[in-house]
Design an enzyme around this catalytic site. Sequence first.
Site, mmCIF file in Angstrom:
data_model
loop_
_atom_site.group_PDB
_atom_site.id
_atom_site.type_symbol
_atom_site.label_atom_id
_atom_site.label_comp_id
_atom_site.label_asym_id
_atom_site.label_seq_id
_atom_site.Cartn_x
_atom_site.Cartn_y
_atom_site.Cartn_z
ATOM 1 N N ARG A 19 -90.685 88.666 33.480
ATOM 2 C CA ARG A 19 -90.105 90.011 33.294
ATOM 3 C C ARG A 19 -88.600 89.910 33.396
ATOM 4 O O ARG A 19 -88.088 89.399 34.393
ATOM 5 C CB ARG A 19 -90.599 90.947 34.389
ATOM 6 C CG ARG A 19 -91.958 91.482 34.079
ATOM 7 C CD ARG A 19 -92.294 92.570 35.039
ATOM 8 N NE ARG A 19 -93.654 92.972 34.796
ATOM 9 C CZ ARG A 19 -94.314 93.822 35.535
ATOM 10 N NH1 ARG A 19 -93.719 94.356 36.584
ATOM 11 N NH2 ARG A 19 -95.539 94.144 35.251
ATOM 12 N N GLU B 126 -77.692 78.352 43.518
ATOM 13 C CA GLU B 126 -76.744 78.444 44.621
ATOM 14 C C GLU B 126 -77.468 78.513 45.970
ATOM 15 O O GLU B 126 -77.098 77.832 46.914
ATOM 16 C CB GLU B 126 -75.863 79.691 44.404
ATOM 17 C CG GLU B 126 -74.852 79.981 45.483
ATOM 18 C CD GLU B 126 -73.795 78.899 45.618
ATOM 19 O OE1 GLU B 126 -73.656 78.061 44.717
ATOM 20 O OE2 GLU B 126 -73.110 78.888 46.661
ATOM 21 N N THR C 116 -80.574 94.008 47.931
ATOM 22 C CA THR C 116 -80.831 93.947 49.380
ATOM 23 C C THR C 116 -80.481 95.295 50.026
ATOM 24 O O THR C 116 -81.244 95.828 50.833
ATOM 25 C CB THR C 116 -79.993 92.809 50.024
ATOM 26 O OG1 THR C 116 -80.273 91.616 49.308
ATOM 27 C CG2 THR C 116 -80.321 92.622 51.483
ATOM 28 N N ILE C 117 -79.347 95.849 49.620
ATOM 29 C CA ILE C 117 -78.931 97.151 50.175
ATOM 30 C C ILE C 117 -79.937 98.232 49.758
ATOM 31 O O ILE C 117 -80.411 99.020 50.572
ATOM 32 C CB ILE C 117 -77.513 97.548 49.650
ATOM 33 C CG1 ILE C 117 -76.487 96.466 49.957
ATOM 34 C CG2 ILE C 117 -77.101 98.930 50.153
ATOM 35 C CD1 ILE C 117 -75.946 96.438 51.339
ATOM 36 N N GLU D 245 -94.471 84.458 43.007
ATOM 37 C CA GLU D 245 -93.431 85.122 42.212
ATOM 38 C C GLU D 245 -92.072 84.477 42.483
ATOM 39 O O GLU D 245 -91.707 84.256 43.638
ATOM 40 C CB GLU D 245 -93.361 86.608 42.570
ATOM 41 C CG GLU D 245 -92.320 87.344 41.721
ATOM 42 C CD GLU D 245 -92.162 88.798 42.135
ATOM 43 O OE1 GLU D 245 -92.636 89.665 41.396
ATOM 44 O OE2 GLU D 245 -91.578 89.055 43.202
ATOM 45 N N ALA E 131 -101.534 97.076 48.125
ATOM 46 C CA ALA E 131 -102.906 97.158 47.604
ATOM 47 C C ALA E 131 -103.338 98.626 47.531
ATOM 48 O O ALA E 131 -103.921 99.064 46.539
ATOM 49 C CB ALA E 131 -103.842 96.354 48.504
ATOM 50 N N LYS F 37 -95.456 87.470 51.981
ATOM 51 C CA LYS F 37 -95.508 88.921 52.223
ATOM 52 C C LYS F 37 -96.256 89.194 53.527
ATOM 53 O O LYS F 37 -97.235 88.510 53.833
ATOM 54 C CB LYS F 37 -96.269 89.560 51.055
ATOM 55 C CG LYS F 37 -95.713 90.874 50.567
ATOM 56 C CD LYS F 37 -96.479 91.306 49.317
ATOM 57 C CE LYS F 37 -96.055 92.668 48.847
ATOM 58 N NZ LYS F 37 -94.640 92.823 48.570
ATOM 59 N N ARG G 44 -101.326 101.291 47.373
ATOM 60 C CA ARG G 44 -100.492 101.974 46.369
ATOM 61 C C ARG G 44 -100.970 101.691 44.951
ATOM 62 O O ARG G 44 -100.952 102.565 44.090
ATOM 63 C CB ARG G 44 -99.036 101.504 46.558
ATOM 64 C CG ARG G 44 -98.024 102.165 45.678
ATOM 65 C CD ARG G 44 -96.606 102.055 46.239
ATOM 66 N NE ARG G 44 -96.241 100.770 46.802
ATOM 67 C CZ ARG G 44 -95.710 99.765 46.106
ATOM 68 N NH1 ARG G 44 -95.488 99.896 44.819
ATOM 69 N NH2 ARG G 44 -95.386 98.624 46.708
HETATM 70 P P1 0O2 Z 1 -91.057 93.609 48.545
HETATM 71 O O1 0O2 Z 1 -90.929 94.338 49.817
HETATM 72 O O2 0O2 Z 1 -89.763 93.047 48.071
HETATM 73 O O3 0O2 Z 1 -92.134 92.572 48.557
HETATM 74 P P2 0O2 Z 1 -96.210 95.884 38.718
HETATM 75 O O4 0O2 Z 1 -96.415 94.472 38.368
HETATM 76 O O5 0O2 Z 1 -95.168 96.611 37.928
HETATM 77 O O6 0O2 Z 1 -97.497 96.645 38.787
HETATM 78 P P3 0O2 Z 1 -94.739 95.039 41.059
HETATM 79 O O7 0O2 Z 1 -95.505 93.900 41.627
HETATM 80 O O8 0O2 Z 1 -94.103 95.980 42.021
HETATM 81 O O9 0O2 Z 1 -95.675 95.958 40.195
HETATM 82 O O10 0O2 Z 1 -93.727 94.419 40.031
HETATM 83 P P4 0O2 Z 1 -92.174 94.519 39.966
HETATM 84 O O11 0O2 Z 1 -91.753 95.889 39.595
HETATM 85 O O12 0O2 Z 1 -91.795 93.416 39.060
HETATM 86 O O13 0O2 Z 1 -91.627 94.278 41.473
HETATM 87 C C1 0O2 Z 1 -91.878 93.111 42.181
HETATM 88 C C2 0O2 Z 1 -90.825 92.960 43.244
HETATM 89 O O14 0O2 Z 1 -89.510 93.078 42.657
HETATM 90 C C3 0O2 Z 1 -90.814 94.011 44.326
HETATM 91 O O15 0O2 Z 1 -91.771 93.684 45.306
HETATM 92 C C4 0O2 Z 1 -89.372 93.896 44.842
HETATM 93 O O16 0O2 Z 1 -89.199 92.732 45.638
HETATM 94 C C5 0O2 Z 1 -88.616 93.695 43.558
HETATM 95 N N1 0O2 Z 1 -88.233 95.013 43.014
HETATM 96 C C6 0O2 Z 1 -88.776 95.636 41.953
HETATM 97 N N2 0O2 Z 1 -88.161 96.804 41.723
HETATM 98 C C7 0O2 Z 1 -87.183 96.928 42.662
HETATM 99 C C8 0O2 Z 1 -86.185 97.942 42.943
HETATM 100 O O17 0O2 Z 1 -86.069 98.962 42.279
HETATM 101 N N3 0O2 Z 1 -85.368 97.697 44.002
HETATM 102 C C9 0O2 Z 1 -85.446 96.566 44.768
HETATM 103 N N4 0O2 Z 1 -84.592 96.424 45.777
HETATM 104 N N5 0O2 Z 1 -86.384 95.610 44.536
HETATM 105 C C10 0O2 Z 1 -87.238 95.795 43.496
HETATM 106 P P5 0O2 Z 1 -92.352 94.780 46.274
HETATM 107 O O18 0O2 Z 1 -93.723 94.370 46.671
HETATM 108 O O19 0O2 Z 1 -92.227 96.137 45.648
HETATM 109 O O20 0O2 Z 1 -91.413 94.753 47.530
#
Ligand code: 0O2
Length: 295
Positions: A131, A66, A178-179, A165, A82, A73, A84
């Site tokens: 995943r 859609e 988003t919220i 990704e 990095a 990033k 964290r």
């Molecule tokens: P941003 O700001 O969106 O870029 P891991 O592989 O588990 O060591 P990673 O890379 O955090 O760590 O993997 P994961 O959990 O698959 O998350 C990747 C991205 O998915 C995140 O990127 C978010 O964009 C999204 N995401 C994951 N969990 C959540 C959540 O609980 N809420 C929301 N809103 N988004 C989530 P970033 O870099 O964390 O953030």
Amino acid sequence: MYGAVVYDSGDGPESAAAAPFRERKMEILLWREILSPYDLAVKELTLKFEHLRSEYRNQGLYSPIEQVTGRVKTIASILEKAQRKNVKLEEVEERISDIAGVRIICQFVEDIQTVVEIIRQRTDMEVVSERDYVHHMKESGYRSYHMIIRYEVQTISGSRKILAEIQIRTLAMNFWSTIEHSLQYKYRENIPDHIREKLTNAANAIISLDNEMSSVRSEIMDVQNSSQIHSRLVADILNNIQNLYRVANQREIQKIQDEFYRIYELDDIEQLARFGKELDLIAEGYRVQSVEEEE
Ligand code: 0O2
């Protein structure tokens, strides 16, 4: 060392205090160079998925895609992640897999699997890992399907394979995340319990909403398909009439136009298609005639 994003403000003689700024400017230039292939990958991937959507629509088919969005990033966000995850700077490109990120939004949960299959079949994207947070919701309530791919880009220094990704989710899942993402940003990981509870309730409501929508999916798809076919037919007919203005006589054009308005008002797609075919024949006749005249 994790540097801040600071831009040099002037070209004047450099003082001792200005030296760190010069280093930082160098750092930023270096980051721009590092991020450049990721920027290219995001642009290419976004374009490729948008093109898939147009291909479906142009053929009058329902598109499982859609909307498509993409982003690279930010430097600050890469550095924060990095830190964290305890990733050294030299390992950032191999261990932070979402520097290039593309998001594909679908209307229905079922479409997510279709998009996943499309990506698995592609020869220009090598799937590294997947995943499924759609069927295995995160504790936060987050749902989405993630695919990490290796993708090749061409740069002035040759070809590079980088990680990207792809997040695939429904419109409703996207609304929730988003919220929640902006609340995470506001509360810095410490979202108050009462808001967390509301988010959990909302996540459950999103599951019900997606399920409800799935149960009427085929009806909605039918309506969308026929409205796309209808608008393509009308566009083709108008295009033909416009071209005929240059070659046909005024009276004939007026007749064609009146007939078009009459059929259009009937709201009958089959009659519209028949009229479109007749018009194609008339237009073809004029084309043949004009070629013969040129000869
Ligand atoms: P941003 O700001 O969106 O870029 P891991 O592989 O588990 O060591 P990673 O890379 O955090 O760590 O993997 P994961 O959990 O698959 O998350 C990747 C991205 O998915 C995140 O990127 C978010 O964009 C999204 N995401 C994951 N969990 C959540 C959540 O609980 N809420 C929301 N809103 N988004 C989530 P970033 O870099 O964390 O953030």
